[in-house]
Write an enzyme that holds these catalytic residues in place. Structure first.
Site, PDB file in Angstrom:
ATOM      1  N   LYS A   9     -19.054 -25.023  24.020  1.00  0.00           N
ATOM      2  CA  LYS A   9     -18.988 -26.489  24.987  1.00  0.00           C
ATOM      3  C   LYS A   9     -18.079 -27.455  24.454  1.00  0.00           C
ATOM      4  O   LYS A   9     -17.351 -27.434  23.319  1.00  0.00           O
ATOM      5  CB  LYS A   9     -20.588 -27.030  24.884  1.00  0.00           C
ATOM      6  N   TYR A  49     -25.488 -24.281  36.001  1.00  0.00           N
ATOM      7  CA  TYR A  49     -26.853 -24.877  35.450  1.00  0.00           C
ATOM      8  C   TYR A  49     -27.889 -25.037  36.736  1.00  0.00           C
ATOM      9  O   TYR A  49     -29.010 -25.964  36.325  1.00  0.00           O
ATOM     10  CB  TYR A  49     -26.742 -26.113  34.499  1.00  0.00           C
ATOM     11  N   PHE A  57     -32.880 -33.973  32.051  1.00  0.00           N
ATOM     12  CA  PHE A  57     -31.819 -34.040  31.513  1.00  0.00           C
ATOM     13  C   PHE A  57     -30.946 -33.307  32.079  1.00  0.00           C
ATOM     14  O   PHE A  57     -29.346 -33.291  31.589  1.00  0.00           O
ATOM     15  CB  PHE A  57     -31.821 -33.169  29.818  1.00  0.00           C
ATOM     16  N   ARG A  85     -27.612 -14.420  21.380  1.00  0.00           N
ATOM     17  CA  ARG A  85     -28.671 -15.716  21.422  1.00  0.00           C
ATOM     18  C   ARG A  85     -29.224 -15.786  19.861  1.00  0.00           C
ATOM     19  O   ARG A  85     -29.530 -17.093  19.488  1.00  0.00           O
ATOM     20  CB  ARG A  85     -30.001 -15.258  22.416  1.00  0.00           C
ATOM     21  N   THR A  91     -32.562 -23.484  21.031  1.00  0.00           N
ATOM     22  CA  THR A  91     -31.832 -24.445  21.870  1.00  0.00           C
ATOM     23  C   THR A  91     -31.667 -25.969  21.131  1.00  0.00           C
ATOM     24  O   THR A  91     -30.827 -26.345  21.207  1.00  0.00           O
ATOM     25  CB  THR A  91     -32.879 -24.618  23.364  1.00  0.00           C
ATOM     26  N   ARG A 102     -25.701 -23.061  15.997  1.00  0.00           N
ATOM     27  CA  ARG A 102     -26.456 -24.323  16.312  1.00  0.00           C
ATOM     28  C   ARG A 102     -26.986 -24.782  14.774  1.00  0.00           C
ATOM     29  O   ARG A 102     -26.921 -25.991  14.600  1.00  0.00           O
ATOM     30  CB  ARG A 102     -27.287 -24.416  17.486  1.00  0.00           C
ATOM     31  N   ASN A 112     -25.445 -29.163  21.634  1.00  0.00           N
ATOM     32  CA  ASN A 112     -25.475 -28.044  20.796  1.00  0.00           C
ATOM     33  C   ASN A 112     -24.443 -26.943  20.895  1.00  0.00           C
ATOM     34  O   ASN A 112     -24.809 -25.810  20.624  1.00  0.00           O
ATOM     35  CB  ASN A 112     -27.001 -27.648  21.097  1.00  0.00           C
TER      36      ASN A 112
HETATM   37  N1  UDP Z   1     -30.778 -29.314  27.012  1.00  0.00           N
HETATM   38  C1  UDP Z   1     -31.182 -30.866  26.694  1.00  0.00           C
HETATM   39  N2  UDP Z   1     -32.103 -31.322  26.690  1.00  0.00           N
HETATM   40  C2  UDP Z   1     -33.711 -30.491  26.646  1.00  0.00           C
HETATM   41  C3  UDP Z   1     -33.237 -29.244  26.990  1.00  0.00           C
HETATM   42  C4  UDP Z   1     -32.013 -28.675  27.108  1.00  0.00           C
HETATM   43  O1  UDP Z   1     -29.904 -31.426  26.777  1.00  0.00           O
HETATM   44  O2  UDP Z   1     -34.336 -31.042  26.637  1.00  0.00           O
HETATM   45  C5  UDP Z   1     -29.399 -28.925  27.224  1.00  0.00           C
HETATM   46  C6  UDP Z   1     -28.813 -28.229  26.105  1.00  0.00           C
HETATM   47  O3  UDP Z   1     -27.428 -28.568  26.046  1.00  0.00           O
HETATM   48  C7  UDP Z   1     -29.121 -26.905  26.520  1.00  0.00           C
HETATM   49  C8  UDP Z   1     -28.874 -26.887  27.862  1.00  0.00           C
HETATM   50  O4  UDP Z   1     -29.585 -27.948  28.240  1.00  0.00           O
HETATM   51  O5  UDP Z   1     -28.318 -25.858  25.503  1.00  0.00           O
HETATM   52  C9  UDP Z   1     -29.416 -25.549  28.673  1.00  0.00           C
HETATM   53  O6  UDP Z   1     -31.031 -25.581  28.584  1.00  0.00           O
HETATM   54  P1  UDP Z   1     -31.450 -24.147  28.192  1.00  0.00           P
HETATM   55  O7  UDP Z   1     -33.080 -24.337  28.013  1.00  0.00           O
HETATM   56  O8  UDP Z   1     -31.184 -23.048  29.125  1.00  0.00           O
HETATM   57  O9  UDP Z   1     -31.072 -23.875  26.722  1.00  0.00           O
HETATM   58  P2  UDP Z   1     -30.132 -22.735  25.968  1.00  0.00           P
HETATM   59  O10 UDP Z   1     -30.280 -21.466  26.932  1.00  0.00           O
HETATM   60  O11 UDP Z   1     -28.781 -23.413  26.093  1.00  0.00           O
HETATM   61  O12 UDP Z   1     -30.562 -22.666  24.638  1.00  0.00           O
HETATM   62 MG    MG Z   2     -30.133 -21.413  28.978  1.00  0.00          MG
END
Ligand code: UDP
Ligand code: MG
Length: 148
Positions: A9, A49, A57, A85, A91, A102, A112
């Site tokens: 990112k 997304y 968010f 992952r 996350t 992370r 992140n």
């Molecule tokens: N995100 C955020 N606030 C939240 C949850 C997610 O800003 O409460 C952002 C974060 O950057 C995350 C992205 O949204 O990586 C996508 O969310 P997802 O649940 O898909 O998490 P990931 O798959 O990236 O772990």
């Molecule tokens: Mg995701």
């Protein structure tokens, strides 16, 4: 062989973490099949997304992703989606174990550092979205040193 979409990112690019992150996937034994530095526009980020469009968010997330160039990649290998992952970590960096990307390099959930596909099917969709031109066809000469 399984493939996943990994994106460093804008914060990861700005913070100089590109080499470190690529190195972790490389050293694990996964194969790099696609790579580009690209700044995406709002409609593209919203499409990537789309599943999260109802989340509070979402707007902040889209702003974050379009705020600078990202490094879009395709990595290939056995169970690369799930293992990718694990390499990335939870996350929320507050919950990411030390040793994960992370866990080592991020503090806030909204900064992140890296994205990784969450399933084989979403990986397929994301690779098609980010690499409509297709990806490289090559087989690493290390293959038999990584797989039995
Ligand atoms: N995100 C955020 N606030 C939240 C949850 C997610 O800003 O409460 C952002 C974060 O950057 C995350 C992205 O949204 O990586 C996508 O969310 P997802 O649940 O898909 O998490 P990931 O798959 O990236 O772990
Ligand atoms: Mg995701």
């Amino acid at each position: 062989m399984e493939q996943t979409f990994i994106m460093i990112k804008p914060d990861g690019v700005q913070r100089g973490l590109v080499g470190e992150i690529i190195g972790r996937f490389e050293k694990k034994g996964f194969t790099l099949k696609g790579l580009k530095l690209i700044t995406v526009d709002r409609p593209f980020a919203e499409k990537h997304y789309a599943d999260l469009s109802a989340k509070p968010f979402f707007n902040g997330l889209v702003e974050y992703i379009i705020s600078g160039p990202v490094v879009a990649m395709v990595w290939e290998g056995k169970s690369v989606v799930t293992t990718g992952r694990k390499i990335i970590g939870a996350t929320n960096p507050a919950d990411s174990a030390p040793g994960t990307i992370r866990g080592d390099y991020a503090i806030d959930i909204g900064r992140n550092v890296i994205h990784g596909s969450d399933a084989v099917e979403s990986a397929r969709k994301e690779i098609a979205l980010w690499f409509p031109e297709g990806i490289a066809e090559w087989r690493s000469s290390l293959h038999s040193w990584v797989y039995e």
